[in-house]
Design an enzyme around this catalytic site. Structure first.
Site, short mmCIF file in Angstrom:
data_model
loop_
_atom_site.label_atom_id
_atom_site.label_comp_id
_atom_site.label_asym_id
_atom_site.label_seq_id
_atom_site.Cartn_x
_atom_site.Cartn_y
_atom_site.Cartn_z
N GLU A 78 1.47 -0.35 -5.03
CA GLU A 78 0.52 0.73 -5.34
C GLU A 78 1.33 2.01 -5.46
O GLU A 78 1.66 2.66 -4.47
CB GLU A 78 -0.54 0.88 -4.24
N ASP B 220 0.84 -1.20 0.00
CA ASP B 220 0.00 0.00 0.00
C ASP B 220 0.88 1.25 0.00
O ASP B 220 1.88 1.33 0.72
CB ASP B 220 -0.89 -0.03 1.25
#
Length: 521
Positions: free
Chosen positions: A267, A231
């Site tokens: 990401e 993330d």
């Protein structure tokens, strides 16, 4: 540069009016690679095994056969190769991106033993398990942070970033947000948090935090995880790509000590030129611009240069790593759902799926996308309970009252199972076709000119295998011509509607009905 088509179409089946799909074969993966179709799953919304209203890890284990039943001869499963679980760690929030313990499972989802059981069951079916991991921050309720706030001499104080006398506490973050927060009113003690005051950033200038990150990754690999979705990978050091890449290389090397083929997907929500350097450390990165181009082209009915864009993007990525694996998708848990963006148009949803599942790399499917779930607005409504049934039923989660996917008219696995033309069965068919084709699963992409802006055309090529893919984006029947050099036959892998083929000197004419796809080997 525009490429001309040069294909060898092997002798095979002639076209007929009925759809045809080849039986699923073993995923055409090399022994140590991570190629395949990935499925993003929000545990809280998936399946409730203990009737508390929340999805849980035992529920995931019970429904693995929906994703992949481990039998290469069946086509009732979705046929994916890996499952990305959104965070499963203890957390004070429903989304669990702010963990209070990186080494455990949130009690709402189960136990570490439940995780190991779920991973074992997945592996029996040939499924890999990818965990979501936010290395950027912890929860403000994490014991590390609580110790750092209470005692400036704590060994955890330097796990976080604190203002000193020279810090501008009015500094704004990359999207104009507040980033410095007082640890408690009147303390005069400010910490840095790029996302939210409840998510203080970890301090990676501290070698002990590097060590901790590797320990966390190794711990979960030992529990049965096969890799991680990282993330906010570009915000570990916000705005410092070189430092991020160096850290992620170190992290990757640490994981390989436990699992040499551990998979990492990042990401990095940015343009391809800013994503590309991360391939020096990661196997894959999500292709946000490609996602936008797929959805926009489907919505408009006009090719927006998608094929050429992807060719150039892959060339760029492979200039940083020859083993770069793109990660295409349509939308994810932070975005309006595909069916909402397409205003509920089922034909366009099928077309979006067709393009996604014929792209290079590892296509990612967001749970519920395969049945056409709706969702937009606040994040909770993009993450509504997965619909197994049109009404209530065993395992249906109820952690939140749905706004978009509710009532007997809502889409569901139950209703779409019975409809051979459903979106769910369209996804199943295409995934199984992809698994049967080395060119689709592992090949490159070469754009071809169809002479009509309503049709996207390209070839996928791997060693001696080659396929031609044509997508008619429009609501009209379209005839296009493609060169026929060395064409010897017509073998159809997939067609979701009537297709007519006519041979002329030096070309093949293909007539595609509205919003239809054909894949020729």
């Amino acid at each position: 540069m525009k490429k001309r088509l040069s294909l060898v179409l092997t002798l095979g089946l002639l076209f007929s009016s009925s759809p045809e799909v080849f039986a699923k074969g073993q995923p055409p993966n090399d022994s140590n690679d991570n190629l395949g179709v990935y499925y993003e799953l929000f545990v809280n919304s998936f399946y409730d095994s203990n009737k508390d209203g929340h999805g849980d890890l035992n529920g995931v284990a019970q429904k693995l056969d929906y994703l992949n039943d481990g039998n290469s001869h069946t086509k009732k499963d979705l046929g994916v190769n890996a499952v990305w679980l959104m965070p499963v760690y203890p957390s004070p929030t429903y989304h669990k991106y702010d963990t209070t313990d990186f080494y455990n499972v949130d009690p709402q989802y189960g136990t570490l033993e439940d995780f190991r059981h779920m991973a074992d069951e997945a592996h029996k079916r040939g499924l890999k398990i990818i965990l979501d991991l936010a290395l950027n921050h912890s929860s403000s309720q994490h014991p590390w942070f609580q110790a750092a706030v209470k005692d400036k001499n704590s060994s955890y104080r330097n796990y976080y970033i604190w203002a000193d006398k020279d810090t501008d506490i009015n500094e704004k973050g990359p999207w104009g947000q507040q980033v410095w927060y007082e640890s408690y009113p009147g303390s005069g003690d400010y910490y840095y948090a790029v996302f939210d005051k409840a998510m203080p950033d970890l301090n990676y200038d501290n070698p002990k935090v590097h060590e901790e990150a590797i320990n966390i990754g190794q711990f979960w690999l030992k529990q049965g995880a096969d890799g991680f979705r990282l993330d906010a990978a570009m915000h570990i050091y916000t705005g410092e790509t070189d430092k991020n890449v160096a850290l992620l290389k170190e992290f990757s090397q640490g994981l390989k000590q436990v699992k040499p083929d551990a998979y990492l997907v990042g990401e990095v929500w940015d343009r391809p030129n800013n994503i590309a350097p991360y391939y020096q450390a990661l196997n894959s990165n999500f292709n946000f611009d490609l996602a936008g181009k797929i959805v926009d082209s489907v919505k408009s009915g006009v090719d927006n240069g998608l094929g050429l864009f992807e060719m150039n993007t892959l060339d760029l990525y492979q200039s940083f790593s020859t083993s770069a694996i793109d990660a295409p998708f349509l939308t994810n848990h932070d975005q309006a759902r595909t069916m909402s963006v397409l205003n509920g148009d089922m034909d366009k949803a099928k077309m979006a799926a067709s393009i996604l599942l014929t792209m290079p790399g590892n296509p990612y499917i967001y749970y519920g996308e395969e049945i056409g779930m709706l969702g937009e607005g606040p994040d909770e409504y993009k993450r509504e309970p997965f619909r197994w049934y049109q009404g209530d039923g065993e395992g249906q989660t109820t952690w939140e009252a749905p706004r978009y996917n509710v009532g007997t008219s809502a889409v569901s696995v139950e209703s779409e199972d019975k409809d051979k033309d459903s979106l769910l069965n369209h996804y199943r068919d295409l995934i199984h076709v992809r698994q049967s084709s080395l060119a689709l699963a592992k090949g490159d992409l070469k754009e071809i000119q169809t002479g009509d802006s309503r049709v996207i055309g390209f070839t996928r090529n791997y060693q001696e295998d080659s396929v031609l893919v044509l997508h008619n984006l429009s609501k009209e029947t379209v005839t296009v011509s493609v060169p026929s050099q060395a064409v010897k036959g017509n073998k159809r892998l997939f067609s979701n509607d009537k297709v007519k083929v006519k041979r002329n000197d030096g070309e093949i004419q293909v007539t595609l009905s509205a919003t239809s796809t054909i894949i020729l080997e």
